[in-house]
Write an enzyme that holds these catalytic residues in place. Structure first.
Site, short mmCIF file in Angstrom:
data_model
loop_
_atom_site.label_atom_id
_atom_site.label_comp_id
_atom_site.label_asym_id
_atom_site.label_seq_id
_atom_site.Cartn_x
_atom_site.Cartn_y
_atom_site.Cartn_z
N TYR A 1 -12.98 -49.38 -54.63
CA TYR A 1 -13.58 -49.56 -55.95
C TYR A 1 -13.13 -48.43 -56.88
O TYR A 1 -12.73 -48.69 -58.03
CB TYR A 1 -15.09 -49.58 -55.82
CG TYR A 1 -15.83 -49.75 -57.12
CD1 TYR A 1 -15.85 -50.98 -57.78
CD2 TYR A 1 -16.54 -48.69 -57.68
CE1 TYR A 1 -16.53 -51.14 -58.98
CE2 TYR A 1 -17.24 -48.84 -58.87
CZ TYR A 1 -17.23 -50.06 -59.51
OH TYR A 1 -17.92 -50.21 -60.69
N LYS B 1 -10.90 -48.67 -60.39
CA LYS B 1 -11.37 -48.15 -61.67
C LYS B 1 -10.45 -47.06 -62.20
O LYS B 1 -10.24 -46.95 -63.42
CB LYS B 1 -12.82 -47.65 -61.55
CG LYS B 1 -13.82 -48.74 -61.21
CD LYS B 1 -13.81 -49.86 -62.26
CE LYS B 1 -14.88 -50.92 -61.98
NZ LYS B 1 -14.90 -51.98 -63.00
N SER C 1 -28.58 -53.57 -61.58
CA SER C 1 -27.95 -54.88 -61.72
C SER C 1 -27.77 -55.47 -60.32
O SER C 1 -28.03 -54.81 -59.31
CB SER C 1 -26.60 -54.77 -62.42
OG SER C 1 -25.62 -54.22 -61.57
#
Length: 335
Positions: free
Chosen positions: A202, A206, A238
Site C-alpha cells: 500500500y 501511494k 471508513s
C-alpha cells in the site's frame, strides 16, 4: 521590581509555549490547509454546478464526498464496482439535496479494467458535456507482513491503486487539456509520505502516486488552470479496513477492530473539499501522531525514523493481538 520582571518573563514564555503546544496538538491538518479553511475560498461558493467525478464512491471517503458535494449543489458522477451500492448512495444524495436524478450519474467502473476507462470518460462527457473535477479515490489498503505476503498481492495493489488511477487520469486529462482547465484530485495517504509496517505494498502504491502526480504537475505548466492536488489522509473512520489486501488474494481480514478512534470521515472530506477549491498542491489531513510524523519526515527525518520504529512496533503488536493497527499511543495506554 526588575527582579520580579525577570522572574515572570520565563514563566510567561513557558505558559506561551504550553499553549502553543496544546494548539499544535489539536491540529488535524497542515498549516497551509488550515489557513485555507480559515481565510480561503469556500466549497459552497466554488462547487455548485461543477461536474465532479468521484471514484470509490460506494463507501467510506468517496461516499461522504458524494453527500457533501450533493448538499453543495455539485453535479456528481458516482463510480465504483458495486452498482447497487452506488444507487444507494445516489438515493441518499437526492434525499439530502435539491439535486434531481439527472444531476447524479451512476457509472459502474472497475479501475483494474483499464480498457474500459476511455468509454467511461466518454459516457460522462455525453451526459454532462464536461468534467470539472476528477477525484481519484478508488483503491484498497493492506494489512499483512511482507514475509507472509505473496507477490501476486503486490501486483494487484499496484494494478488497482496506481495503474488504474493513472489510466483514468490520462483519459480525463485529455479532455481537460482541450478545455485548458480542470482539477485532478487524488487521494493518496500519509503513507505516501512515510512508511509503515503491515502496509508495504500500500505504501509503495501511494509513493508511486505521489511521484507520478508531483511529476505530472510541472508537465502541465502551460495550462495554469489545470490543477493537480494530492490529498494525504491519515487513519479515517471508513470501511476501507473491511476490504484490505492481506497476505493472500483469496483471504480477507478476520478482525477489523474498533475504528472509532480515527478521524471522522466527514471532517476528512470537508478538508479535502477545502484543498480542492483553494488549489492546494498537497494537503495533509490527519490527527496526531501521524500529522506530527509528516512534519518530522519533511524537516527532521532522523527523528521521524526513530518515532516510526516505535510506532511500528506497536502497530505490529496490535495487528497480532487482533486490535486495529492504528490505535494510538494514548489509547493503547488506556487499554
Amino acid at each position: 521590581m526588575a527582579w520580579v520582571a525577570l522572574l515572570l518573563l520565563p514563566l510567561a514564555l513557558c505558559a506561551l509555549l504550553y499553549l502553543l503546544g496544546r494548539w499544535l496538538l489539536g491540529l488535524d491538518g497542515d498549516l497551509t490547509l488550515l489557513w485555507a479553511e480559515w481565510r480561503g475560498k469556500r466549497p459552497e461558493n466554488e462547487l455548485p454546478d461543477k461536474v465532479v467525478w468521484v471514484t470509490g464512491a460506494s463507501s467510506g471517503i468517496g461516499e461522504e464526498l458524494a453527500y457533501q458535494l450533493a448538499k453543495i449543489g455539485a453535479l456528481i458522477v458516482l463510480s465504483a464496482r458495486r452498482e447497487n451500492e452506488l444507487e444507494r448512495v445516489k438515493q441518499k444524495c437526492l434525499e439530502i439535496s435539491n439535486l434531481s436524478s439527472k444531476d447524479i450519474l451512476v457509472l459502474p467502473l472497475d479501475l483494474t479494467d483499464r480498457s474500459s476507462h476511455e468509454a467511461a470518460t466518454k459516457t460522462v462527457l455525453q451526459h454532462f458535456g464536461r468534467i470539472d473535477v476528477l477525484v481519484n479515490n478508488g483503491g484498497r489498503s493492506q494489512r499483512s507482513l511482507f514475509v507472509d505476503t505473496k507477490v501476486e498481492v503486490y501486483a494487484a495493489i499496484m494494478e488497482l491503486n496506481y495503474l488504474g488511477t493513472i489510466s483514468l487520469t490520462k483519459h480525463v486529462l485529455n479532455h481537460m487539456v482541450q478545455r485548458e482547465k480542470g482539477k485532478i484530485v487524488t487521494m493518496s495517504s500519509v503513507m505516501g509520505i512515510m512508511g509503515a509496517p503491515l502496509a508495504t505494498g500500500y505504501c509503495a502504491s501511494k509513493h508511486a502516486l505521489q511521484g507520478f502526480f508531483n511529476s505530472l504537475r510541472p508537465e502541465l505548466g502551460e495550462y495554469p488552470e489545470i490543477i493537480v492536488t494530492t490529498i494525504c489522509p491519515g487513519p479515517v473512520q471508513s470501511k476501507i479496513i473491511h476490504n484490505v489486501f492481506t497476505e493472500d488474494l483469496s483471504k480477507s481480514l478476520e478482525n477489523t477492530g474498533d475504528q472509532s478512534h480515527k478521524m471522522p470521515t466527514d471532517r476528512c472530506v470537508r478538508l479535502t473539499l477545502v484543498s480542492m477549491v483553494n488549489d492546494l498542491k498537497e494537503a495533509w489531513i490527519s490527527d496526531h501522531p501521524y500529522l506530527a510524523v509528516c512534519y518530522l519526515w519533511q524537516y527532521a527525518p532522523t527523528w521521524a525514523w526513530w518515532l516510526m520504529n516505535k510506532m511500528g512496533k506497536i502497530r505490529i503488536q496490535n495487528f497480532k493481538r487482533g486490535v486495529d493497527a492504528d490505535v494510538s499511543y494514548s489509547q493503547k495506554k488506556k487499554a
